[in-house]
Design an enzyme around this catalytic site. Structure first.
Site, PDB file in Angstrom:
ATOM      1  N   HIS A 156      -8.218  -3.992  -6.496  1.00  0.00           N
ATOM      2  CA  HIS A 156      -7.770  -2.888  -5.271  1.00  0.00           C
ATOM      3  C   HIS A 156      -9.367  -3.097  -4.479  1.00  0.00           C
ATOM      4  O   HIS A 156     -10.217  -2.260  -4.373  1.00  0.00           O
ATOM      5  CB  HIS A 156      -7.755  -1.628  -5.581  1.00  0.00           C
ATOM      6  CG  HIS A 156      -6.993  -0.953  -4.639  1.00  0.00           C
ATOM      7  ND1 HIS A 156      -5.474  -1.196  -4.465  1.00  0.00           N
ATOM      8  CD2 HIS A 156      -7.222   0.228  -3.619  1.00  0.00           C
ATOM      9  CE1 HIS A 156      -5.226  -0.553  -3.167  1.00  0.00           C
ATOM     10  NE2 HIS A 156      -6.040   0.447  -2.883  1.00  0.00           N
ATOM     11  N   TYR A 204     -18.812  13.195 -11.689  1.00  0.00           N
ATOM     12  CA  TYR A 204     -19.161  14.234 -12.661  1.00  0.00           C
ATOM     13  C   TYR A 204     -17.761  14.390 -13.405  1.00  0.00           C
ATOM     14  O   TYR A 204     -17.674  15.022 -14.513  1.00  0.00           O
ATOM     15  CB  TYR A 204     -19.163  15.543 -11.821  1.00  0.00           C
ATOM     16  CG  TYR A 204     -20.491  15.588 -11.028  1.00  0.00           C
ATOM     17  CD1 TYR A 204     -21.629  15.533 -11.368  1.00  0.00           C
ATOM     18  CD2 TYR A 204     -20.296  15.604  -9.575  1.00  0.00           C
ATOM     19  CE1 TYR A 204     -22.743  15.660 -10.865  1.00  0.00           C
ATOM     20  CE2 TYR A 204     -21.342  15.532  -8.862  1.00  0.00           C
ATOM     21  CZ  TYR A 204     -22.708  15.697  -9.475  1.00  0.00           C
ATOM     22  OH  TYR A 204     -23.785  15.671  -8.750  1.00  0.00           O
ATOM     23  N   ARG A 212       0.754  -1.192   0.105  1.00  0.00           N
ATOM     24  CA  ARG A 212      -0.029  -0.086   0.000  1.00  0.00           C
ATOM     25  C   ARG A 212       0.762   1.364   0.094  1.00  0.00           C
ATOM     26  O   ARG A 212       0.710   2.241  -0.698  1.00  0.00           O
ATOM     27  CB  ARG A 212      -0.811  -0.301   1.185  1.00  0.00           C
ATOM     28  CG  ARG A 212      -2.037  -1.176   1.078  1.00  0.00           C
ATOM     29  CD  ARG A 212      -2.738  -1.017   2.373  1.00  0.00           C
ATOM     30  NE  ARG A 212      -3.421   0.076   2.579  1.00  0.00           N
ATOM     31  CZ  ARG A 212      -4.221   0.523   3.733  1.00  0.00           C
ATOM     32  NH1 ARG A 212      -4.287  -0.701   4.687  1.00  0.00           N
ATOM     33  NH2 ARG A 212      -5.030   1.529   4.154  1.00  0.00           N
TER      34      ARG A 212
END
Length: 902
Positions: A94, A138, A48
């Site tokens: 993931h 968006y 990570r």
């Protein structure tokens, strides 16, 4: 509750461990906690928080790029909703929260975080002010072109693969990465017990260093630093000092000081100064920075600021900090650096995953790991391509056999009972393999035309040529490395750009002098004591007789009295007309526009009431004070012995030569001024009604030329004046006529063999002047009346200044109305002493007069402006004023006596 139907079990023996029941095992809780924590820590570190040294990516970034690659979202394709990319990454690679994936995706878009963004975003992806990105429903994204070079050849078995979290598919363990992405884009992350902080760098510089390392494996870190001088942040800024960079590159750890780029501007109307910030340090939030500055001003921790506003736009960053009228801009800026994020420290820790383990590597080791990775990628790609090429060659060889026996094969196929029979018969008849026979059976009839047959043969030749090339790569380490170099050069050609972050020398502890670049400055001083500085390059050279350029603004009651050229690192001795001297640095003088008045010098040095600045002497470096200097200063002595003066001359000690308006002169050793006081120290004793007008540095062996307002001049040897202490009065230098006064004291010396001969430039108040050979001023004894240096007619007006110039130098003239002209000395007529001269600058009215003259060192910008027009009078082209004779009508030359005159 315990089962009461069963008898209780007997307690175990004290020495024996409790037995397991087949489902539970008793362990020591400390061992279990230690093991579990280490497993968790390594999972965070490897999976990570830390980037891989080979491709410079953390797993989440790698998964995002690969998911976009598999979705076909390349730079030349349409944009796609970020929500779809996030969903694809979560679904296959993931298994974490959507916010963690989207935040990582957003960072790959932001050009203030990434030196070279890898994702091209459309929509609101946040700002340098810390504004968050819009929701992923968006925004849209696709890969940048540069990202294709991270993913290039990933489908050619170039990297290792591993199962995803649910074994439903495979994901790459590393990307092929054709450029050192870890250095180019940097990385930051916090793991368990460790953290990484790798700054971004310039693509061209890093690629050049990698190429150099490929070609010179034994290259040292200092050699690599010739290509990579330091980080190159996307927000630009200035790196102060190289020690931190060097330490980071050599050891993997270091601290780099990064400063914002700020300039001091002056409003043309209000003459108010403002600090304008156009670049900020890396990862500094601009909105919080502005807010912090405002808080410091409100809490009175920052003085001198009157207004603060953010004028940033699409054109770039611009934070304006307006200053109060009495504020010294450089001091305010210095305080901003000290108390705000305009100057920050960037801690470098070159920590990354190397071979499955976290390691801190130096610059060379990071580049070596990248080169080793590319060697492995190119080798695996070459083997893959060779395998594919051989398979294709095998098919093409079958086509070639078929074309050579085309009629027979067609007949064979026509007579065969079925496909398998035809295949077996071809294999038996022509020795074809099963793949070749199958390909021949699938061959379209159009491929049997003459043109198509030739294409098959040409393709076979190309494939065989490719196979030879691929074998050469695998057989030769040199050729393999050259492939790596060629691919790096391709990346550099496509993506290298100019460095954004400037690297400056080590400034120490915010020493103001070290923060200012050394350059030549024009310093002007007005009659009312306003002083300012500007770069010499601000004024272009013109031909003599021009109108000039505005050099300084002035009120009606004020006018410019003097100007000189000095380095920003020079010391300034500010001499007052009362004979005192004050210490200053050129960079402490505020810089202002050409039309601005500047700052009152009383704000920079503590002049006593009634004192005016008489001379400003630039000194490059102060010598060490002589033994007992403190006692000398306290006693304000005069009188150094002749033996001490001879020792000073022999040791090439410099002297300060002073002259007054009434013709008094004095010489004092420079080291006597090495420890000035804030309130000033006495430089020379001044008699009532007299005033200091000039101060010059000398070597003790030069000649002195005194010039007067009525056009007289005297030249004598400096050795005629013995050195005295600071508090002493001077001796007579020239005998003046009634109403006359000294206007210039110049230190001159005959030219040595091979050197240009100096000439004497004399300038009058009405803008006329000339150059005269130094040899025309014969040596006299100090104290005489002197000889004529220029005719002070009604046309010329009185002499303003006389200075020594070389033909290679340029000169500046400035009027009391603020007009300034710069011209080459060689363009000024070289004529005799007893002459009127030619026009050097045009004055517009009787009230306007030349106020000062200064030399400009050679090597400044070329002369601009047109040459004399065709048909102009020869006298004009030669540097003479048309219609005005050089000499006077009588040609007479009154001379003073050669005696001492005392």
């Amino acid at each position: 509750m315990p089962d009461e139907t069963l008898p209780p079990a007997p307690p175990p023996a004290a020495s024996a461990p409790p037995p397991g029941d087949g489902h539970r095992t008793q362990v020591n809780i400390e061992d279990e906690m230690r093991k579990s924590y280490l497993d968790y820590s390594m999972s965070v570190i490897i999976g990570r928080a830390l980037p891989d040294v080979r491709d410079g990516l953390k797993p989440v970034h790698r998964r995002i790029l690969y998911a976009m690659h598999t979705e076909g979202l390349h730079h030349n394709k349409r944009y796609s909703k970020c929500a779809g990319v996030v969903g694809e990454v979560l679904k296959k690679y993931h298994p974490h929260g959507d916010s963690s994936v989207y935040d990582a995706l957003v960072r790959l878009v932001q050009d203030w975080n990434m030196r070279y963004p890898l994702v091209d975003g459309q929509g609101n992806f946040g700002s340098v002010d810390g504004d968050p990105a819009a929701a992923y429903r968006y925004t849209e994204c696709r890969l940048e072109k540069l990202a294709d070079f991270l993913l290039a050849d990933i489908d050619k078995d170039t990297v290792g693969w591993g199962p995803n979290f649910d074994d439903s598919t495979q994901e790459p363990l590393v990307l092929p990465a054709r450029f050192p992405n870890l250095l180019v884009n940097g990385s930051s992350g916090i793991a368990v017990g460790m953290a990484t902080s790798i700054p971004p760098h310039n693509m061209g510089e890093v690629v050049d260093a990698a190429i150099h390392l490929v070609q010179n494996p034994k290259a040292t870190i200092p050699e690599l630093m010739r290509f990579v001088p330091g980080p190159d942040f996307p927000t630009a800024g200035i790196i102060l000092g190289r020690d931190g960079i060097r330490k980071a590159y050599e050891t993997g750890r270091g601290n780099i000081t990064v400063r914002a780029r700020a300039a001091i501007e002056v409003h043309p109307k209000t003459e108010r100064e403002a600090i304008v910030v156009t670049e900020i340090p890396y990862q500094v939030n601009k909105a919080k920075l502005v807010e912090h500055i405002a808080d410091l001003v409100r809490d009175k921790k920052l003085e001198g600021i009157s207004d603060l506003r953010d004028e940033s736009s699409r054109e770039g960053m611009r934070v304006v900090i307006e200053l109060k009228r009495d504020a010294v801009a450089q001091v305010v800026l210095n305080n901003l650096y000290a108390h705000t994020a305009l100057q920050t420290g960037f801690g470098v820790t070159l920590l990354s995953i190397d071979g499955g383990q976290p390691r801190i590597l130096n610059l060379k080791e990071m580049l070596e790991r990248f080169v080793a990775h590319r060697r492995d990628v190119v080798t695996r790609r070459t083997r893959y391509e060779l395998k594919q090429a051989r398979a294709r060659e095998h098919i093409l060889l079958g086509y070639q056999i078929a074309l050579d026996h085309l009629d027979e094969i067609i007949e064979l196929i026509k007579k065969a009972a079925d496909r398998e029979a035809a295949r077996d018969q071809m294999m038996a008849r022509f020795g074809l393999s099963e793949l070749q026979a199958k390909a021949i059976l699938e061959l379209q009839l159009q491929r049997l035309t003459g043109l198509e047959r030739q294409k098959i043969l040409d393709e076979l030749a190309e494939v065989q040529k490719l196979i030879a090339r691929l074998k050469e790569i695998l057989a030769s380490e040199k050729v393999l490395l050259q492939v790596i170099v060629d691919e790096l050069k391709e990346v550099r050609q496509l993506f290298a750009d100019e460095r954004r972050t400037e690297i400056q020398g080590d400034p120490g502890d915010l020493d103001l002098e070290d923060l200012i670049a050394e350059e030549e400055m024009v310093v002007t001083v007005s009659h009312l004591g306003y002083v300012k500085r500007n770069p010499v390059s601000l004024y272009r050279a013109q031909h003599r007789g021009g109108r000039g350029k505005t050099g300084a603004g002035a009120r009606e009651e004020d006018f410019l009295e003097s100007l000189f050229v000095a380095s920003t690192h020079s010391y300034l001795f500010v001499f007052s007309d009362k004979g005192k001297v004050y210490w200053l640095k050129v960079h402490e003088i505020p810089q202002a526009s050409r039309a601005a008045r500047g700052k009152p010098i009383v704000n920079l040095v503590q002049l006593a009431p009634g004192e005016k600045v008489a001379a400003i002497l630039p000194v490059r470096q102060l010598p060490a004070p002589p033994a007992g200097a403190d006692e000398v200063l306290d006693q304000e002595v005069a009188a150094a012995t002749e033996a001490a003066e001879k020792e000073a001359v022999a040791a090439e000690q410099e002297f300060v030569f002073l002259a007054t308006r009434k013709g008094s002169i004095k010489k004092t050793r420079l080291d006597a001024f090495s420890r000035p006081r804030t309130a000033g120290i006495i430089a020379v004793g001044i008699e009532e009604g007299d005033a200091l007008i000039s101060a010059r540095l000398t070597d003790g062996r030069s000649h002195v030329l005194l010039s007067t307002a009525q056009g007289m001049a005297i030249r004598f040897e400096e050795t005629d004046v013995r050195a005295t202490g600071r508090g002493a009065y001077g001796v007579k230098g020239i005998t003046l006529a009634d109403g006359d006064e000294v206007v210039s004291a110049e230190v001159v010396a005959p030219a040595r063999e091979g050197e240009l001969a100096p000439t004497i430039l004399t300038v009058t108040a009405n803008g006329y002047g000339k150059r005269t050979e130094l040899g025309e001023y014969r040596l006299q004894t100090r104290g005489g009346k002197g000889i004529i240096t220029i005719k002070t007619t009604e046309r010329n007006g009185p002499v303003v200044a006389a200075t020594s110039v070389l033909e290679t130098e340029e000169v500046m003239l400035i009027t009391n109305k603020g007009m300034l002209i710069r011209m080459p000395a060689r363009g000024i007529s070289l004529i005799g002493r007893n002459t009127q001269g030619v026009r050097l600058i045009t004055v517009e009215s009787r009230e306007e007069q030349v106020a000062g003259v200064a030399r400009v060192a050679e090597g400044e910008p070329e002369v601009e402006g047109a040459a004399p027009a065709d048909g102009a009078p020869a006298s004009e082209a030669a540097g003479e004023e048309p219609g005005e004779p050089d000499g006077g009508a009588d040609g007479g030359e009154p001379e003073g006596g050669d005696g001492d005159g005392a």
